[in-house]
Design a protein around this motif. Structure first.
Motif, PDB file in Angstrom:
ATOM      1  N   THR A 105      74.358  72.544  35.782  1.00 27.67           N
ATOM      2  CA  THR A 105      74.771  74.036  36.449  1.00 27.67           C
ATOM      3  C   THR A 105      74.271  75.453  36.592  1.00 27.67           C
ATOM      4  N   VAL A 106      74.036  76.047  35.367  1.00 29.99           N
ATOM      5  CA  VAL A 106      72.895  76.598  35.004  1.00 29.99           C
ATOM      6  C   VAL A 106      72.261  76.644  36.703  1.00 29.99           C
ATOM      7  N   ARG A 107      70.943  76.150  36.625  1.00 27.01           N
ATOM      8  CA  ARG A 107      70.074  75.609  37.759  1.00 27.01           C
ATOM      9  C   ARG A 107      70.560  76.017  39.133  1.00 27.01           C
ATOM     10  N   GLN A 108      71.672  75.733  39.658  1.00 30.68           N
ATOM     11  CA  GLN A 108      72.439  75.916  41.221  1.00 30.68           C
ATOM     12  C   GLN A 108      72.289  78.128  40.454  1.00 30.68           C
ATOM     13  N   ILE A 109      73.286  78.311  39.234  1.00 30.67           N
ATOM     14  CA  ILE A 109      72.864  79.605  39.686  1.00 30.67           C
ATOM     15  C   ILE A 109      71.724  80.563  40.000  1.00 30.67           C
ATOM     16  N   SER A 110      70.639  79.932  38.233  1.00 33.97           N
ATOM     17  CA  SER A 110      69.583  81.024  38.307  1.00 33.97           C
ATOM     18  C   SER A 110      68.423  79.469  37.679  1.00 33.97           C
ATOM     19  N   PRO A 111      67.595  78.781  38.731  1.00 36.05           N
ATOM     20  CA  PRO A 111      66.574  78.285  38.146  1.00 36.05           C
ATOM     21  C   PRO A 111      65.497  78.582  37.074  1.00 36.05           C
ATOM     22  N   HIS A 112      65.394  79.836  37.298  1.00 33.82           N
ATOM     23  CA  HIS A 112      64.416  80.274  36.200  1.00 33.82           C
ATOM     24  C   HIS A 112      65.203  80.274  34.629  1.00 33.82           C
ATOM     25  N   LEU A 113      66.571  80.032  35.161  1.00 28.87           N
ATOM     26  CA  LEU A 113      66.873  80.825  32.832  1.00 28.87           C
ATOM     27  C   LEU A 113      67.315  79.551  32.645  1.00 28.87           C
ATOM     28  N   ALA A 114      67.384  78.133  34.093  1.00 27.99           N
ATOM     29  CA  ALA A 114      67.525  76.820  33.636  1.00 27.99           C
ATOM     30  C   ALA A 114      66.554  76.131  32.909  1.00 27.99           C
ATOM     31  N   ALA A 115      64.815  76.822  33.906  1.00 25.78           N
ATOM     32  CA  ALA A 115      63.919  76.141  32.904  1.00 25.78           C
ATOM     33  C   ALA A 115      63.555  76.646  31.960  1.00 25.78           C
ATOM     34  N   ILE A 135      67.567  66.936  19.043  1.00 25.41           N
ATOM     35  CA  ILE A 135      68.437  66.608  20.012  1.00 25.41           C
ATOM     36  C   ILE A 135      68.690  67.886  19.998  1.00 25.41           C
ATOM     37  N   TYR A 136      68.225  68.110  21.227  1.00 26.07           N
ATOM     38  CA  TYR A 136      68.224  69.661  22.072  1.00 26.07           C
ATOM     39  C   TYR A 136      70.033  69.798  22.362  1.00 26.07           C
ATOM     40  N   ILE A 137      70.076  71.453  22.558  1.00 29.14           N
ATOM     41  CA  ILE A 137      71.672  71.683  23.318  1.00 29.14           C
ATOM     42  C   ILE A 137      71.073  72.637  23.894  1.00 29.14           C
ATOM     43  N   CYS A 138      70.964  72.873  24.769  1.00 28.09           N
ATOM     44  CA  CYS A 138      70.808  73.650  26.032  1.00 28.09           C
ATOM     45  C   CYS A 138      69.426  74.376  26.350  1.00 28.09           C
ATOM     46  N   GLY A 139      67.921  74.076  25.385  1.00 26.80           N
ATOM     47  CA  GLY A 139      66.827  74.399  25.115  1.00 26.80           C
ATOM     48  C   GLY A 139      67.298  74.852  23.660  1.00 26.80           C
ATOM     49  N   ARG A 140      67.567  75.005  22.492  1.00 21.76           N
ATOM     50  CA  ARG A 140      67.546  75.075  21.277  1.00 21.76           C
ATOM     51  C   ARG A 140      68.514  73.809  20.768  1.00 21.76           C
ATOM     52  N   PRO A 141      67.846  73.987  19.272  1.00 20.67           N
ATOM     53  CA  PRO A 141      67.932  72.629  18.544  1.00 20.67           C
ATOM     54  C   PRO A 141      70.187  72.608  17.981  1.00 20.67           C
ATOM     55  N   ARG A 142      69.697  70.898  17.586  1.00 19.56           N
ATOM     56  CA  ARG A 142      71.597  71.095  17.572  1.00 19.56           C
ATOM     57  C   ARG A 142      72.070  71.756  16.549  1.00 19.56           C
ATOM     58  N   TRP A 143      71.628  72.392  15.280  1.00 20.13           N
ATOM     59  CA  TRP A 143      72.603  73.545  14.806  1.00 20.13           C
ATOM     60  C   TRP A 143      72.519  74.049  15.130  1.00 20.13           C
ATOM     61  N   VAL A 144      71.905  74.959  15.816  1.00 20.49           N
ATOM     62  CA  VAL A 144      72.578  76.565  16.103  1.00 20.49           C
ATOM     63  C   VAL A 144      73.663  76.160  17.305  1.00 20.49           C
ATOM     64  N   SER A 145      74.301  75.403  18.276  1.00 24.01           N
ATOM     65  CA  SER A 145      75.261  75.606  19.042  1.00 24.01           C
ATOM     66  C   SER A 145      76.567  74.982  17.947  1.00 24.01           C
ATOM     67  N   VAL A 146      76.037  73.861  16.103  1.00 26.62           N
ATOM     68  CA  VAL A 146      77.166  73.772  15.874  1.00 26.62           C
ATOM     69  C   VAL A 146      77.417  74.965  15.038  1.00 26.62           C
ATOM     70  N   LEU A 147      76.893  75.647  14.920  1.00 29.35           N
ATOM     71  CA  LEU A 147      76.185  77.245  13.321  1.00 29.35           C
ATOM     72  C   LEU A 147      77.429  78.264  14.791  1.00 29.35           C
ATOM     73  N   ILE A 148      77.216  78.722  15.832  1.00 28.96           N
ATOM     74  CA  ILE A 148      77.869  79.208  16.630  1.00 28.96           C
ATOM     75  C   ILE A 148      78.836  79.088  17.494  1.00 28.96           C
ATOM     76  N   PHE A 149      79.548  77.813  17.312  1.00 30.54           N
ATOM     77  CA  PHE A 149      80.647  77.324  17.673  1.00 30.54           C
ATOM     78  C   PHE A 149      81.282  77.231  16.378  1.00 30.54           C
ATOM     79  N   SER A 150      81.227  77.041  15.759  1.00 31.57           N
ATOM     80  CA  SER A 150      82.163  76.648  14.511  1.00 31.57           C
ATOM     81  C   SER A 150      81.949  78.277  13.975  1.00 31.57           C
TER      82      SER A 150
END
Length: 209
Positions: A105-115, A135-150
């Protein structure tokens, strides 16, 4: 497969690694036949088998009961969504699919950010990965996303004061799940499905040797 020999830890690991994108079982099958288990061993085996086979149905049931409780506290609904998302990130299949869809989805808006959201490449030695694939989520380790959303969900839970409501709704949903899994007689399709999943697990372990 003898489900009486499967431990609770094995069942949790299987539910963590299994593909949750499978559709729920038909209601005609979900409410077809109920019997009382004749022994504790039969009940233990039936409970684990049904929890695995009807996992999607139980997830929808608990979500529906929670949704009824959230009608009075919309802010708690947002907190619950973030909590469920952080828990879902622990599932490898969901984390990979979520990251891929967000990146697309991000690639359709900003290919540079998607890269920049692509996961790092795993080094390969003699044709095989040098380590277990992380496992990575959006280029970051999974624990980063888990920590932010938690963290975000915890703050919203505190502001909305909806924890007690969620506890009651969750208790009712879990009770309904345990009662159904205890009295629903496993059919032939359920047994064949468990055999197929067991074969896939054995084949996956063999291919990694």
């Amino acid at each position: 497969m003898e489900w009486g020999n499967v431990t609770a830890e094995d069942l949790i690991d299987a539910l963590r690694e299994v593909d949750w994108s499978s559709p729920p079982r038909p209601l005609s099958e979900f409410f077809s036949r109920f019997t009382i288990p004749r022994s504790y061993a039969k009940w233990n085996s039936r409970l684990k088998c049904n929890l695995y086979y009807y996992r999607t149905n139980y997830f929808i049931l608990i979500t529906f009961i929670l949704g009824l409780g959230f009608l009075r506290r919309p802010l708690a609904l947002v907190a619950a969504f973030l909590t469920a998302l952080s828990i879902a990130f622990l599932n490898d299949s969901f984390a990979g699919t979520f990251s891929e869809k967000v990146t697309r989805t991000v690639r359709q808006i900003s290919p540079h950010l998607a890269a920049k959201m692509r996961p790092p490449l795993t080094p390969v030695i003699r044709g095989r990965p040098s380590a277990k694939r992380a496992i990575y989520i959006c280029g970051r380790p999974r624990w980063v996303s888990v920590l932010i959303f938690s963290t975000a969900s915890f703050l919203l839970w505190f502001v909305s004061c909806g924890i007690l409501m969620v506890v009651w709704a969750l208790a009712i949903g879990l009770l309904a799940t345990v009662l159904h899994a205890s009295f629903r007689t496993p059919n032939l399709k359920a047994r064949l499905n468990t055999f197929r999943e067991e074969f896939r697990a054995v084949w996956r372990n063999y291919s990694e040797l």
